[in-house]
Design a protein around this motif. Structure first.
Motif, PDB file in Angstrom:
ATOM      1  N   ARG A 150      34.373  29.599  -5.517  1.00 40.50           N
ATOM      2  CA  ARG A 150      35.267  28.447  -5.018  1.00 40.50           C
ATOM      3  C   ARG A 150      36.503  29.084  -5.509  1.00 40.50           C
ATOM      4  O   ARG A 150      36.764  29.178  -6.446  1.00 40.50           O
ATOM      5  CB  ARG A 150      34.985  27.175  -5.433  1.00 40.50           C
ATOM      6  CG  ARG A 150      35.962  26.291  -4.677  1.00 40.50           C
ATOM      7  CD  ARG A 150      35.628  24.724  -5.055  1.00 40.50           C
ATOM      8  NE  ARG A 150      36.566  23.840  -4.722  1.00 40.50           N
ATOM      9  CZ  ARG A 150      37.821  23.709  -4.938  1.00 40.50           C
ATOM     10  NH1 ARG A 150      38.206  24.322  -6.127  1.00 40.50           N
ATOM     11  NH2 ARG A 150      38.483  22.614  -4.604  1.00 40.50           N
ATOM     12  N   LEU A 151      37.553  29.116  -4.611  1.00 43.48           N
ATOM     13  CA  LEU A 151      38.943  29.231  -4.785  1.00 43.48           C
ATOM     14  C   LEU A 151      39.829  28.176  -4.464  1.00 43.48           C
ATOM     15  O   LEU A 151      39.599  27.601  -3.574  1.00 43.48           O
ATOM     16  CB  LEU A 151      39.302  30.722  -4.014  1.00 43.48           C
ATOM     17  CG  LEU A 151      38.629  31.953  -4.622  1.00 43.48           C
ATOM     18  CD1 LEU A 151      39.042  33.195  -3.616  1.00 43.48           C
ATOM     19  CD2 LEU A 151      38.921  32.311  -5.844  1.00 43.48           C
ATOM     20  N   GLY A 152      40.927  28.112  -4.955  1.00 46.23           N
ATOM     21  CA  GLY A 152      41.824  27.087  -5.022  1.00 46.23           C
ATOM     22  C   GLY A 152      42.418  26.729  -6.035  1.00 46.23           C
ATOM     23  O   GLY A 152      42.828  27.759  -6.922  1.00 46.23           O
ATOM     24  N   MET A 153      43.269  25.714  -6.483  1.00 46.14           N
ATOM     25  CA  MET A 153      43.908  25.406  -7.558  1.00 46.14           C
ATOM     26  C   MET A 153      42.979  25.535  -8.737  1.00 46.14           C
ATOM     27  O   MET A 153      43.357  26.011  -9.725  1.00 46.14           O
ATOM     28  CB  MET A 153      44.677  23.861  -7.405  1.00 46.14           C
ATOM     29  CG  MET A 153      45.744  23.830  -6.791  1.00 46.14           C
ATOM     30  SD  MET A 153      47.069  24.977  -7.331  1.00 46.14           S
ATOM     31  CE  MET A 153      47.315  24.049  -8.667  1.00 46.14           C
ATOM     32  N   SER A 212      27.115  26.264 -13.285  1.00 39.93           N
ATOM     33  CA  SER A 212      28.542  26.637 -12.657  1.00 39.93           C
ATOM     34  C   SER A 212      29.434  25.924 -13.574  1.00 39.93           C
ATOM     35  O   SER A 212      29.020  24.626 -13.752  1.00 39.93           O
ATOM     36  CB  SER A 212      28.533  26.319 -11.256  1.00 39.93           C
ATOM     37  OG  SER A 212      28.559  24.977 -11.059  1.00 39.93           O
ATOM     38  N   VAL A 213      30.766  26.503 -13.648  1.00 37.91           N
ATOM     39  CA  VAL A 213      31.839  25.565 -14.331  1.00 37.91           C
ATOM     40  C   VAL A 213      32.942  25.725 -13.341  1.00 37.91           C
ATOM     41  O   VAL A 213      33.156  26.546 -12.519  1.00 37.91           O
ATOM     42  CB  VAL A 213      31.944  26.153 -15.603  1.00 37.91           C
ATOM     43  CG1 VAL A 213      30.986  25.992 -16.612  1.00 37.91           C
ATOM     44  CG2 VAL A 213      32.326  27.637 -15.673  1.00 37.91           C
ATOM     45  N   MET A 214      34.101  24.875 -13.467  1.00 37.90           N
ATOM     46  CA  MET A 214      35.240  24.723 -12.821  1.00 37.90           C
ATOM     47  C   MET A 214      36.292  24.740 -13.812  1.00 37.90           C
ATOM     48  O   MET A 214      36.442  23.780 -14.621  1.00 37.90           O
ATOM     49  CB  MET A 214      35.271  23.631 -11.820  1.00 37.90           C
ATOM     50  CG  MET A 214      36.492  23.740 -10.997  1.00 37.90           C
ATOM     51  SD  MET A 214      36.738  22.355  -9.869  1.00 37.90           S
ATOM     52  CE  MET A 214      35.409  22.725  -8.596  1.00 37.90           C
ATOM     53  N   ILE A 215      37.472  25.893 -13.664  1.00 37.64           N
ATOM     54  CA  ILE A 215      38.400  25.700 -14.539  1.00 37.64           C
ATOM     55  C   ILE A 215      39.746  25.984 -13.667  1.00 37.64           C
ATOM     56  O   ILE A 215      39.793  26.463 -12.579  1.00 37.64           O
ATOM     57  CB  ILE A 215      38.342  26.990 -15.715  1.00 37.64           C
ATOM     58  CG1 ILE A 215      37.965  28.243 -14.841  1.00 37.64           C
ATOM     59  CG2 ILE A 215      37.068  26.918 -16.445  1.00 37.64           C
ATOM     60  CD1 ILE A 215      38.351  29.710 -16.019  1.00 37.64           C
ATOM     61  N   ASP A 263      44.152  29.135 -16.241  1.00 35.57           N
ATOM     62  CA  ASP A 263      43.130  29.615 -17.207  1.00 35.57           C
ATOM     63  C   ASP A 263      42.370  30.774 -16.810  1.00 35.57           C
ATOM     64  O   ASP A 263      42.100  31.674 -17.600  1.00 35.57           O
ATOM     65  CB  ASP A 263      42.137  28.476 -17.792  1.00 35.57           C
ATOM     66  CG  ASP A 263      43.229  27.390 -18.458  1.00 35.57           C
ATOM     67  OD1 ASP A 263      44.275  27.712 -18.901  1.00 35.57           O
ATOM     68  OD2 ASP A 263      42.676  26.268 -18.469  1.00 35.57           O
ATOM     69  N   PHE A 264      41.716  30.727 -15.442  1.00 27.48           N
ATOM     70  CA  PHE A 264      40.658  31.721 -15.045  1.00 27.48           C
ATOM     71  C   PHE A 264      41.599  32.971 -14.999  1.00 27.48           C
ATOM     72  O   PHE A 264      41.153  34.110 -15.459  1.00 27.48           O
ATOM     73  CB  PHE A 264      40.540  31.593 -13.590  1.00 27.48           C
ATOM     74  CG  PHE A 264      39.380  32.404 -13.018  1.00 27.48           C
ATOM     75  CD1 PHE A 264      38.250  32.452 -13.136  1.00 27.48           C
ATOM     76  CD2 PHE A 264      39.926  33.365 -12.099  1.00 27.48           C
ATOM     77  CE1 PHE A 264      37.407  33.219 -12.618  1.00 27.48           C
ATOM     78  CE2 PHE A 264      39.200  34.289 -11.436  1.00 27.48           C
ATOM     79  CZ  PHE A 264      38.032  34.388 -11.986  1.00 27.48           C
TER      80      PHE A 264
END
Length: 67
Positions: free
Chosen positions: A29-32, A44-47, A51-52
């Motif tokens: 997933r791409l976005g903010m 899965s993790v969301m950062i 930070d990415f």
């Protein structure tokens, strides 16, 4: 400093690995925020994007079908 190029479906290497022992992540997933999935265990993790981009080492494999 040059911006690192990554896209949806790419497999990337981060500075820190996952506790399962793998250090390969698939961008799902791409976005903010960026969601990435561990290639080894599937967790899965969301950062945050900032930070990415700071912790991204390199893109290991591009998404299949890209020329």
């Amino acid at each position: 400093m040059e911006a690192k190029q990554f896209d949806l479906g790419d497999v990337v290497q981060m500075k820190k690995g996952h506790p399962c022992g793998a250090n390969e992540w698939e961008v799902i997933r791409l976005g903010m925020d960026i969601r990435m999935k561990c290639v080894n265990c599937g967790r899965s993790v969301m950062i945050p994007r900032r930070d990415f981009e700071r912790n991204l080492r390199k893109v290991l494999r591009r998404k299949e079908g890209d020329a």
